[in-house]
Design a protein around this motif. Sequence first.
Motif, PDB file in Angstrom:
ATOM      1  N   PRO A 183      50.193 -49.964 -63.682  1.00  0.00           N
ATOM      2  CA  PRO A 183      49.813 -48.628 -63.215  1.00  0.00           C
ATOM      3  C   PRO A 183      49.631 -47.605 -64.337  1.00  0.00           C
ATOM      4  CG  PRO A 183      51.576 -49.504 -61.853  1.00  0.00           C
ATOM      5  CD  PRO A 183      51.380 -50.472 -62.984  1.00  0.00           C
ATOM      6  N   LEU A 184      50.434 -47.681 -65.380  1.00  0.00           N
ATOM      7  CA  LEU A 184      50.283 -46.748 -66.493  1.00  0.00           C
ATOM      8  C   LEU A 184      48.946 -46.961 -67.192  1.00  0.00           C
ATOM      9  CD1 LEU A 184      51.402 -44.503 -68.245  1.00  0.00           C
ATOM     10  CD2 LEU A 184      52.557 -46.233 -69.621  1.00  0.00           C
ATOM     11  N   ALA A 185      48.566 -48.206 -67.407  1.00  0.00           N
ATOM     12  CA  ALA A 185      47.281 -48.500 -68.046  1.00  0.00           C
ATOM     13  C   ALA A 185      46.132 -47.989 -67.181  1.00  0.00           C
ATOM     14  CB  ALA A 185      47.139 -49.995 -68.301  1.00  0.00           C
ATOM     15  N   GLU A 186      46.238 -48.161 -65.881  1.00  0.00           N
ATOM     16  CA  GLU A 186      45.202 -47.674 -64.976  1.00  0.00           C
ATOM     17  C   GLU A 186      45.125 -46.152 -65.000  1.00  0.00           C
ATOM     18  OE1 GLU A 186      45.745 -49.390 -61.114  1.00  0.00           O
ATOM     19  OE2 GLU A 186      45.595 -51.444 -61.882  1.00  0.00           O
ATOM     20  N   GLN A 187      46.269 -45.492 -65.075  1.00  0.00           N
ATOM     21  CA  GLN A 187      46.308 -44.031 -65.127  1.00  0.00           C
ATOM     22  C   GLN A 187      45.644 -43.529 -66.408  1.00  0.00           C
ATOM     23  OE1 GLN A 187      50.236 -42.371 -65.008  1.00  0.00           O
ATOM     24  NE2 GLN A 187      49.531 -40.298 -65.366  1.00  0.00           N
ATOM     25  N   VAL A 188      45.932 -44.161 -67.525  1.00  0.00           N
ATOM     26  CA  VAL A 188      45.345 -43.746 -68.802  1.00  0.00           C
ATOM     27  C   VAL A 188      43.834 -43.919 -68.767  1.00  0.00           C
ATOM     28  CG1 VAL A 188      45.196 -44.333 -71.257  1.00  0.00           C
ATOM     29  CG2 VAL A 188      47.432 -44.146 -70.147  1.00  0.00           C
ATOM     30  N   ARG A 189      43.378 -45.022 -68.214  1.00  0.00           N
ATOM     31  CA  ARG A 189      41.932 -45.238 -68.113  1.00  0.00           C
ATOM     32  C   ARG A 189      41.282 -44.177 -67.233  1.00  0.00           C
ATOM     33  NH1 ARG A 189      43.416 -50.704 -67.908  1.00  0.00           N
ATOM     34  NH2 ARG A 189      43.320 -50.721 -65.648  1.00  0.00           N
ATOM     35  N   GLU A 190      41.893 -43.852 -66.113  1.00  0.00           N
ATOM     36  CA  GLU A 190      41.337 -42.854 -65.199  1.00  0.00           C
ATOM     37  C   GLU A 190      41.272 -41.482 -65.858  1.00  0.00           C
ATOM     38  OE1 GLU A 190      39.472 -41.287 -62.037  1.00  0.00           O
ATOM     39  OE2 GLU A 190      39.866 -43.408 -62.398  1.00  0.00           O
ATOM     40  N   GLU A 191      42.333 -41.102 -66.577  1.00  0.00           N
ATOM     41  CA  GLU A 191      42.322 -39.817 -67.274  1.00  0.00           C
ATOM     42  C   GLU A 191      41.217 -39.781 -68.321  1.00  0.00           C
ATOM     43  OE1 GLU A 191      46.253 -39.259 -68.821  1.00  0.00           O
ATOM     44  OE2 GLU A 191      47.132 -38.961 -66.831  1.00  0.00           O
ATOM     45  N   GLY A 192      41.006 -40.868 -69.002  1.00  0.00           N
ATOM     46  CA  GLY A 192      39.936 -40.944 -69.994  1.00  0.00           C
ATOM     47  C   GLY A 192      38.568 -40.795 -69.354  1.00  0.00           C
ATOM     48  N   ARG A 193      38.380 -41.425 -68.216  1.00  0.00           N
ATOM     49  CA  ARG A 193      37.100 -41.300 -67.510  1.00  0.00           C
ATOM     50  C   ARG A 193      36.852 -39.857 -67.082  1.00  0.00           C
ATOM     51  NH1 ARG A 193      39.045 -45.799 -64.381  1.00  0.00           N
ATOM     52  NH2 ARG A 193      38.400 -47.699 -65.406  1.00  0.00           N
ATOM     53  N   GLU A 194      37.875 -39.221 -66.510  1.00  0.00           N
ATOM     54  CA  GLU A 194      37.728 -37.841 -66.055  1.00  0.00           C
ATOM     55  C   GLU A 194      37.411 -36.913 -67.217  1.00  0.00           C
ATOM     56  OE1 GLU A 194      41.242 -36.805 -63.909  1.00  0.00           O
ATOM     57  OE2 GLU A 194      40.832 -38.223 -62.288  1.00  0.00           O
ATOM     58  N   ARG A 195      38.113 -37.073 -68.317  1.00  0.00           N
ATOM     59  CA  ARG A 195      37.887 -36.238 -69.487  1.00  0.00           C
ATOM     60  C   ARG A 195      36.477 -36.451 -70.020  1.00  0.00           C
ATOM     61  NH1 ARG A 195      41.622 -38.077 -73.098  1.00  0.00           N
ATOM     62  NH2 ARG A 195      43.203 -37.360 -71.679  1.00  0.00           N
ATOM     63  N   GLY A 196      36.053 -37.703 -70.054  1.00  0.00           N
ATOM     64  CA  GLY A 196      34.711 -38.016 -70.541  1.00  0.00           C
ATOM     65  C   GLY A 196      33.627 -37.444 -69.649  1.00  0.00           C
ATOM     66  N   LEU A 197      33.838 -37.490 -68.338  1.00  0.00           N
ATOM     67  CA  LEU A 197      32.850 -36.945 -67.414  1.00  0.00           C
ATOM     68  C   LEU A 197      32.719 -35.440 -67.578  1.00  0.00           C
ATOM     69  CD1 LEU A 197      33.559 -38.919 -64.115  1.00  0.00           C
ATOM     70  CD2 LEU A 197      31.561 -39.096 -65.586  1.00  0.00           C
ATOM     71  N   GLU A 198      33.840 -34.751 -67.695  1.00  0.00           N
ATOM     72  CA  GLU A 198      33.796 -33.292 -67.837  1.00  0.00           C
ATOM     73  C   GLU A 198      33.130 -32.895 -69.145  1.00  0.00           C
ATOM     74  OE1 GLU A 198      33.748 -29.542 -66.813  1.00  0.00           O
ATOM     75  OE2 GLU A 198      34.379 -31.153 -65.487  1.00  0.00           O
ATOM     76  N   GLU A 199      33.448 -33.581 -70.228  1.00  0.00           N
ATOM     77  CA  GLU A 199      32.820 -33.274 -71.512  1.00  0.00           C
ATOM     78  C   GLU A 199      31.329 -33.562 -71.447  1.00  0.00           C
ATOM     79  OE1 GLU A 199      34.986 -35.466 -74.444  1.00  0.00           O
ATOM     80  OE2 GLU A 199      36.777 -34.240 -74.220  1.00  0.00           O
ATOM     81  N   GLY A 200      30.973 -34.627 -70.760  1.00  0.00           N
ATOM     82  CA  GLY A 200      29.554 -34.958 -70.604  1.00  0.00           C
ATOM     83  C   GLY A 200      28.815 -33.916 -69.797  1.00  0.00           C
ATOM     84  N   ARG A 201      29.455 -33.409 -68.759  1.00  0.00           N
ATOM     85  CA  ARG A 201      28.832 -32.355 -67.949  1.00  0.00           C
ATOM     86  C   ARG A 201      28.625 -31.092 -68.770  1.00  0.00           C
ATOM     87  NH1 ARG A 201      32.870 -33.768 -63.554  1.00  0.00           N
ATOM     88  NH2 ARG A 201      31.754 -35.290 -62.293  1.00  0.00           N
ATOM     89  N   GLU A 202      29.633 -30.705 -69.533  1.00  0.00           N
ATOM     90  CA  GLU A 202      29.512 -29.505 -70.372  1.00  0.00           C
ATOM     91  C   GLU A 202      28.383 -29.657 -71.374  1.00  0.00           C
ATOM     92  OE1 GLU A 202      33.116 -28.184 -72.227  1.00  0.00           O
ATOM     93  OE2 GLU A 202      34.268 -28.461 -70.378  1.00  0.00           O
ATOM     94  N   GLN A 203      28.302 -30.804 -71.997  1.00  0.00           N
ATOM     95  CA  GLN A 203      27.256 -31.040 -72.977  1.00  0.00           C
ATOM     96  C   GLN A 203      25.892 -31.007 -72.305  1.00  0.00           C
ATOM     97  OE1 GLN A 203      27.668 -34.640 -75.216  1.00  0.00           O
ATOM     98  NE2 GLN A 203      25.815 -34.306 -76.377  1.00  0.00           N
ATOM     99  N   GLY A 204      25.787 -31.599 -71.122  1.00  0.00           N
ATOM    100  CA  GLY A 204      24.526 -31.591 -70.397  1.00  0.00           C
ATOM    101  C   GLY A 204      24.091 -30.184 -70.027  1.00  0.00           C
ATOM    102  N   ARG A 205      25.041 -29.355 -69.602  1.00  0.00           N
ATOM    103  CA  ARG A 205      24.716 -27.966 -69.274  1.00  0.00           C
ATOM    104  C   ARG A 205      24.222 -27.213 -70.513  1.00  0.00           C
ATOM    105  NH1 ARG A 205      30.095 -27.829 -66.589  1.00  0.00           N
ATOM    106  NH2 ARG A 205      29.723 -28.617 -64.508  1.00  0.00           N
ATOM    107  N   ALA A 206      24.892 -27.404 -71.620  1.00  0.00           N
ATOM    108  CA  ALA A 206      24.501 -26.714 -72.857  1.00  0.00           C
ATOM    109  C   ALA A 206      23.106 -27.148 -73.297  1.00  0.00           C
ATOM    110  CB  ALA A 206      25.519 -26.990 -73.960  1.00  0.00           C
TER     111      ALA A 206
END
Length: 62
Positions: free
Chosen positions: A11-34
């Motif tokens: 479960p910890l490994a799955e949580q870390v992966r999920e947090e990484g995905r969420e962070r990556g998606l948000e950064e990608g959205r910000e970059q796309g908007r810019a």
Amino acid sequence: MTAIQNFWRHPLAEQVREEGRERGLEEGREQGRAEAKAEMILRVLQWRGVPVPEDVRERVEG
């Protein structure tokens, strides 16, 4: 070999992966908007007949 396979299902490994995905998606959205805003600024200037030197274009896109 089974210990390593079980690690990836932990479960910890799955949580870390999920947090990484969420962070990556948000950064990608910000970059796309810019990028979209920069492109629109350059298009508006072009439509209005305002010349944009290459160095300025690079700064806007950057």
